[in-house]
Design an enzyme around this catalytic site. Structure first.
Site, PDB file in Angstrom:
ATOM      1  CG  ASN A  32      27.400  80.536  68.121  1.00  0.00           C
ATOM      2  OD1 ASN A  32      27.420  80.350  69.322  1.00  0.00           O
ATOM      3  ND2 ASN A  32      28.407  81.062  67.461  1.00  0.00           N
ATOM      4  CB  ILE A  41      25.140  96.654  59.719  1.00  0.00           C
ATOM      5  CG1 ILE A  41      26.620  96.289  59.929  1.00  0.00           C
ATOM      6  CG2 ILE A  41      24.670  97.651  60.795  1.00  0.00           C
ATOM      7  CD1 ILE A  41      26.922  95.534  61.215  1.00  0.00           C
ATOM      8  CG  LEU A  42      19.860  93.379  60.799  1.00  0.00           C
ATOM      9  CD1 LEU A  42      19.174  92.602  61.920  1.00  0.00           C
ATOM     10  CD2 LEU A  42      19.322  92.973  59.430  1.00  0.00           C
ATOM     11  CG  HIS A  86      31.460  90.710  69.638  1.00  0.00           C
ATOM     12  ND1 HIS A  86      31.595  91.047  68.304  1.00  0.00           N
ATOM     13  CD2 HIS A  86      32.624  91.049  70.247  1.00  0.00           C
ATOM     14  CE1 HIS A  86      32.803  91.577  68.126  1.00  0.00           C
ATOM     15  NE2 HIS A  86      33.443  91.589  69.281  1.00  0.00           N
TER      16      HIS A  86
HETATM   17  C1  GRF Z   1      31.217  83.205  66.063  1.00  0.00           C
HETATM   18  O1  GRF Z   1      32.541  83.396  66.476  1.00  0.00           O
HETATM   19  C2  GRF Z   1      30.388  84.333  66.581  1.00  0.00           C
HETATM   20  O2  GRF Z   1      30.799  84.814  67.834  1.00  0.00           O
HETATM   21  C3  GRF Z   1      30.631  85.384  65.578  1.00  0.00           C
HETATM   22  O3  GRF Z   1      30.702  84.721  64.334  1.00  0.00           O
HETATM   23  C4  GRF Z   1      31.078  83.376  64.560  1.00  0.00           C
HETATM   24  C5  GRF Z   1      29.984  82.513  64.000  1.00  0.00           C
HETATM   25  O4  GRF Z   1      30.280  81.213  64.100  1.00  0.00           O
HETATM   26  N1  GRF Z   1      29.587  86.374  65.616  1.00  0.00           N
HETATM   27  P1  GRF Z   1      29.160  80.142  63.658  1.00  0.00           P
HETATM   28  O5  GRF Z   1      28.656  80.532  62.281  1.00  0.00           O
HETATM   29  O6  GRF Z   1      28.062  80.182  64.671  1.00  0.00           O
HETATM   30  O7  GRF Z   1      29.908  78.833  63.668  1.00  0.00           O
END
Ligand code: GRF
Length: 185
Positions: free
Chosen positions: A14, A83-84, A100
């Site tokens: 991401n 968790i912050l 999420h």
């Molecule tokens: C993703 O599935 C995101 O939705 C979740 O953790 C995973 C992170 O993937 N919160 P990456 O580290 O961005 O590849």
């Protein structure tokens, strides 16, 4: 120029989508553990910081808080697992978002992260899942929903195959939401 700070814990796909879409706007990356996302930040020449997640939640939040400048426009939790506490949330109201990998409120909340989310979606018999971008509040995965993307669950899907399908949508959804919130691209 809008300024983004991205918090990470994992492989950073991401984060990579954000870097690719907004190459000059990611001011820094903060990780709560050693993870491949830090390698991605380094490769992109983006300042990266590691804060030890074994710290008490308040201390962890305080360390992270100290690394984020007042003029930060948006903080993105991209696979961030710690968790912050509310000091950051109070300092940056409506400026912290999380992605999420389910259609919240289904399959969210404490302990629901990674492959467990997709296994829960498969086990529930749902015929669709997806991903959600929401504002971060003091309730885990409970903040106001900004956008969602749906993914059909095929009869032969496993948690792993569903995870890959959802992840591809996460990258697109997260970039679209950031673009809208920052008014860029
Ligand atoms: C993703 O599935 C995101 O939705 C979740 O953790 C995973 C992170 O993937 N919160 P990456 O580290 O961005 O590849």
């Amino acid at each position: 120029m809008p300024k983004l700070v991205v918090l990470v814990s994992g492989s950073g796909t991401n984060l990579q989508a954000i870097i690719d879409a907004f190459p000059t706007q990611v001011a820094s990356v903060i990780a709560d553990r050693d993870c491949y996302a830090l390698t991605r930040a380094n490769s992109a020449g983006i300042p990266a910081y590691l804060v030890d997640r074994k710290l008490h939640r308040h201390d962890l939040s305080q360390r992270i808080n100290a690394l984020i400048p007042d003029d930060c426009d948006l903080i993105v939790l991209a696979g961030f697992l710690s968790i912050l506490d509310n000091q950051l949330i109070q300092r940056f109201p409506q400026k912290i978002i999380n992605i999420h990998p389910s259609l919240l409120p289904r399959h969210g909340g404490a302990g629901m992260w990674g492959i467990k989310v997709h296994q829960a979606a498969i086990n529930s018999g749902d015929n669709e899942s997806g991903c959600t971008v929401h504002y971060v509040s003091e309730e885990i995965d409970g903040g106001a929903i900004i956008a969602q993307a749906k993914v059909a669950i095929a009869a032969d899907d496993t948690a792993e195959s569903l995870q890959q399908k959802v992840l591809a949508h996460e990258h697109k959804l997260l970039v679209a939401v950031i673009s809208k919130l920052l008014g860029v691209n």
